[in-house]
Design a protein around this motif. Structure first.
Motif, PDB file in Angstrom:
ATOM      1  N   LYS A   1       0.815  -1.193   0.000  1.00 20.39           N
ATOM      2  CA  LYS A   1       0.000   0.000   0.000  1.00 20.39           C
ATOM      3  C   LYS A   1       0.858   1.256   0.000  1.00 20.39           C
ATOM      4  N   VAL A  15      -5.947  -2.611  -3.277  1.00 25.23           N
ATOM      5  CA  VAL A  15      -5.294  -3.769  -2.670  1.00 25.23           C
ATOM      6  C   VAL A  15      -6.345  -4.523  -1.862  1.00 25.23           C
ATOM      7  N   HIS A  17      -6.855  -7.907   0.478  1.00 27.12           N
ATOM      8  CA  HIS A  17      -6.158  -8.942   1.224  1.00 27.12           C
ATOM      9  C   HIS A  17      -7.207  -9.820   1.895  1.00 27.12           C
ATOM     10  N   ARG A  18      -7.463 -10.980   1.291  1.00 23.86           N
ATOM     11  CA  ARG A  18      -8.432 -11.922   1.859  1.00 23.86           C
ATOM     12  C   ARG A  18      -8.281 -13.269   1.181  1.00 23.86           C
ATOM     13  N   ARG A  19      -8.966 -14.252   1.686  1.00 24.37           N
ATOM     14  CA  ARG A  19      -8.958 -15.570   1.036  1.00 24.37           C
ATOM     15  C   ARG A  19      -9.577 -15.419  -0.349  1.00 24.37           C
ATOM     16  N   ALA A  35       0.567 -11.879  -5.490  1.00 22.23           N
ATOM     17  CA  ALA A  35       1.865 -11.724  -4.839  1.00 22.23           C
ATOM     18  C   ALA A  35       2.610 -13.052  -4.760  1.00 22.23           C
ATOM     19  N   VAL A  38       1.833 -15.649  -1.818  1.00 19.35           N
ATOM     20  CA  VAL A  38       0.536 -16.324  -1.734  1.00 19.35           C
ATOM     21  C   VAL A  38       0.746 -17.830  -1.799  1.00 19.35           C
TER      22      VAL A  38
END
Length: 107
Positions: A1, A15, A17-19, A35, A38
């Motif tokens: 970020k 951005v 960010h989670r499942r 990324a 991951v």
């Protein structure tokens, strides 16, 4: 970020960010960037790439950052051969001090 803010791209880049299996709004983006960190195994990473690819709308790009050589000690490497059947548009390997691989897929 922080990088996004420093490029003044905050309003253009989001951005998340989670499942990944809890996310289903792929059609809202031109490019999905996965990324290198991951996934905890090469198999899991490959499955995540295949899942995203399956959910992507036509003409969307998926950019996967992949560690290779010694950097693979930080995170498992995706075996390119495991991505058969997916449309790999470009494979770039950067080797100027740090070895990263960038896999561009298009549906």
């Amino acid at each position: 970020k922080k990088v996004i803010r420093s490029m003044e791209a905050g309003g253009k880049v989001q951005v998340i960010h989670r499942r990944i299996k809890d996310f289903d709004q792929f059609e809202n983006y031109d490019v999905i960037i996965m990324a290198a960190l991951v996934g905890s195994s090469a198999d899991e990473k490959g499955e995540i790439v295949k899942y995203i690819y399956k959910k992507m709308p036509k003409e969307q790009l998926l950019l996967v950052k992949n560690f290779v050589k010694l950097k693979s000690l930080l995170s498992p490497t995706i075996d390119i051969a495991s991505l058969t059947g997916l449309n790999i548009k470009l494979l770039v390997e950067k080797t100027d001090g740090v070895t990263n691989q960038f896999i561009f897929l298009e549906k």
